[in-house]
Design a protein around this motif. Structure first.
Motif, PDB file in Angstrom:
ATOM      1  N   THR A 210       0.846  -1.200   0.000  1.00 13.39           N
ATOM      2  CA  THR A 210       0.000   0.000   0.000  1.00 13.39           C
ATOM      3  C   THR A 210       0.875   1.242   0.000  1.00 13.39           C
ATOM      4  N   GLY A 211       0.581   2.141  -0.911  1.00 16.47           N
ATOM      5  CA  GLY A 211       1.364   3.361  -1.024  1.00 16.47           C
ATOM      6  C   GLY A 211       0.941   4.426  -0.022  1.00 16.47           C
ATOM      7  N   PRO A 212       1.511   5.635  -0.151  1.00 15.94           N
ATOM      8  CA  PRO A 212       1.221   6.714   0.802  1.00 15.94           C
ATOM      9  C   PRO A 212      -0.181   7.291   0.613  1.00 15.94           C
ATOM     10  N   VAL A 213      -0.713   7.900   1.654  1.00 19.65           N
ATOM     11  CA  VAL A 213      -2.001   8.600   1.590  1.00 19.65           C
ATOM     12  C   VAL A 213      -1.739  10.011   1.071  1.00 19.65           C
ATOM     13  N   LEU A 214      -2.342  10.346  -0.088  1.00 18.56           N
ATOM     14  CA  LEU A 214      -2.087  11.637  -0.718  1.00 18.56           C
ATOM     15  C   LEU A 214      -3.398  12.311  -1.117  1.00 18.56           C
ATOM     16  N   GLY A 215      -3.441  13.645  -0.980  1.00 17.76           N
ATOM     17  CA  GLY A 215      -4.522  14.448  -1.545  1.00 17.76           C
ATOM     18  C   GLY A 215      -4.058  15.034  -2.870  1.00 17.76           C
ATOM     19  N   VAL A 216      -4.933  15.796  -3.532  1.00 17.42           N
ATOM     20  CA  VAL A 216      -4.598  16.406  -4.820  1.00 17.42           C
ATOM     21  C   VAL A 216      -3.746  17.659  -4.594  1.00 17.42           C
ATOM     22  N   VAL A 217      -2.757  17.849  -5.451  1.00 17.12           N
ATOM     23  CA  VAL A 217      -1.806  18.950  -5.322  1.00 17.12           C
ATOM     24  C   VAL A 217      -2.529  20.294  -5.187  1.00 17.12           C
ATOM     25  N   TYR A 218      -2.089  21.092  -4.211  1.00 19.88           N
ATOM     26  CA  TYR A 218      -2.611  22.430  -3.908  1.00 19.88           C
ATOM     27  C   TYR A 218      -4.060  22.434  -3.417  1.00 19.88           C
ATOM     28  N   GLN A 219      -4.641  21.248  -3.216  1.00 19.35           N
ATOM     29  CA  GLN A 219      -6.023  21.170  -2.755  1.00 19.35           C
ATOM     30  C   GLN A 219      -6.114  20.524  -1.378  1.00 19.35           C
ATOM     31  N   VAL A 220      -5.584  19.336  -1.239  1.00 18.62           N
ATOM     32  CA  VAL A 220      -5.647  18.594   0.021  1.00 18.62           C
ATOM     33  C   VAL A 220      -4.238  18.106   0.361  1.00 18.62           C
ATOM     34  N   SER A 221      -3.762  18.506   1.521  1.00 16.46           N
ATOM     35  CA  SER A 221      -2.410  18.117   1.954  1.00 16.46           C
ATOM     36  C   SER A 221      -2.453  16.796   2.726  1.00 16.46           C
ATOM     37  N   PRO A 222      -1.412  15.958   2.616  1.00 17.86           N
ATOM     38  CA  PRO A 222      -0.215  16.141   1.790  1.00 17.86           C
ATOM     39  C   PRO A 222      -0.446  15.620   0.380  1.00 17.86           C
ATOM     40  N   TRP A 223       0.129  16.280  -0.603  1.00 17.32           N
ATOM     41  CA  TRP A 223       0.006  15.799  -1.977  1.00 17.32           C
ATOM     42  C   TRP A 223       1.348  15.315  -2.539  1.00 17.32           C
ATOM     43  N   GLU A 224       2.413  15.431  -1.718  1.00 14.49           N
ATOM     44  CA  GLU A 224       3.748  15.052  -2.175  1.00 14.49           C
ATOM     45  C   GLU A 224       4.481  14.370  -1.028  1.00 14.49           C
ATOM     46  N   THR A 225       5.309  13.361  -1.328  1.00 11.93           N
ATOM     47  CA  THR A 225       5.985  12.649  -0.257  1.00 11.93           C
ATOM     48  C   THR A 225       7.229  11.933  -0.772  1.00 11.93           C
ATOM     49  N   THR A 226       8.122  11.643   0.161  1.00 13.30           N
ATOM     50  CA  THR A 226       9.210  10.700  -0.075  1.00 13.30           C
ATOM     51  C   THR A 226       8.816   9.442   0.673  1.00 13.30           C
ATOM     52  N   PHE A 227       8.421   8.430  -0.058  1.00 12.99           N
ATOM     53  CA  PHE A 227       7.804   7.244   0.536  1.00 12.99           C
ATOM     54  C   PHE A 227       8.827   6.109   0.620  1.00 12.99           C
ATOM     55  N   THR A 228       8.895   5.470   1.786  1.00 16.05           N
ATOM     56  CA  THR A 228       9.811   4.353   1.987  1.00 16.05           C
ATOM     57  C   THR A 228       9.174   3.063   1.500  1.00 16.05           C
ATOM     58  N   ILE A 229       9.806   2.440   0.531  1.00 16.54           N
ATOM     59  CA  ILE A 229       9.331   1.152   0.022  1.00 16.54           C
ATOM     60  C   ILE A 229      10.069   0.037   0.750  1.00 16.54           C
TER      61      ILE A 229
END
Length: 278
Positions: A210-229
């Protein structure tokens, strides 16, 4: 007899002193110079003292005693007692072995931008969203669309294998969610891909997480991440048994769009932290 020479300079409490005999011993005594003081020293029975001898002097109360003569330093250092063997040809006795040197550990970080980001849909690579090697990556199906499901891919070429033999200690990937679908926080499903370059057909999918929980850029934070696989995923890329990452689900939802390298220069950048012993 008592000697009052030390009334000028006291030698009390000095213990045994080294002096020089000024006269030979006679009638059990001799004159001696001790620390610049001339004293009459009684000579211990059995000791013969000649003028000029270095002598060991001990004070007892007000009486000085010459208790030994001091010979010169040996010209040759004393040797070990003979064992009856030819020591010149006898090897030295065995000793404990030297400890094994500690291994040298090298650590480093390898940054691997993807050589291609692409989306597969309806049996082919999409070209309607830009270059097929730098396109954004989609997962799932847009609600009400007559098109099939999307699967997004990032391929890393040969760079991860440049540290073959190293042990991966951590692996991360940069992800950013762009506008598509709803704005709520959603998690993509990440997959590990066999191919390191984009094939003509659909790539081979393997492990998932399962990847990171993200919102849409500039709309819902966080929309960007450095995710550990998983670390094992990074190790597989270094070992050459895996070569890429994907977002893929077997259902339509959640419909997610993640930036490809054409939209964001850091998109899907893989970072491998490694160590090597030698």
């Amino acid at each position: 007899m008592a000697d009052w020479a030390d009334t000028r300079v006291s030698l009390a409490g000095q213990g045994a002193l080294v002096g020089v005999a000024m006269t030979a011993s006679a009638a059990g005594a001799c004159l001696a110079n001790v620390a610049g003081i001339q004293v009459t020293a009684r000579v211990v029975t059995g000791i013969s003292i000649a003028a000029g001898n270095s002598i060991l002097v001990l004070r007892r109360g007000s009486v000085y005693w010459a208790i030994a003569t001091l010979g010169p330093a040996p010209a040759v250092p004393p040797s070990l007692p003979s064992t009856g063997q030819d020591t010149g040809s006898t090897p030295p006795p065995p000793s404990d072995p030297a400890p094994t040197p500690k291994p040298t550990v090298t650590t480093g970080t390898l940054v691997c931008p993807p050589i291609a980001t692409s989306t597969w849909r309806d049996g082919s690579w999409r070209t309607d969203i830009g270059s097929s090697t730098s396109a954004d990556t989609f997962q799932g199906r847009y609600g009400g669309s007559g098109f099939g499901r999307n699967s997004g891919f990032a391929f890393y070429g040969s760079k991860p294998r440049s540290i073959a033999g190293a042990t991966v200690t951590k692996a991360t990937v940069r992800l950013r969610r762009l506008t598509s679908g709803d704005y709520g926080q959603r998690s993509p499903t990440l997959r590990l891909v066999t191919q390191s370059t984009r094939p003509a057909g659909f790539p081979t999918l393997n492990e998932s997480t399962t990847g990171p929980v993200l919102g849409v850029v500039y709309q819902v934070s966080p929309w960007e991440t450095t995710f550990t696989i998983p670390t094992s995923w990074g190790q597989a890329m270094v070992d050459g048994t895996r070569g890429g990452l994907a977002i893929n689900i077997s259902s339509d939802d959640p419909y997610i769009r993640l930036a490809g390298r054409g939209s964001w220069s850091a998109a899907w950048t893989l970072t491998l932290y490694w160590r090597r012993s030698s």
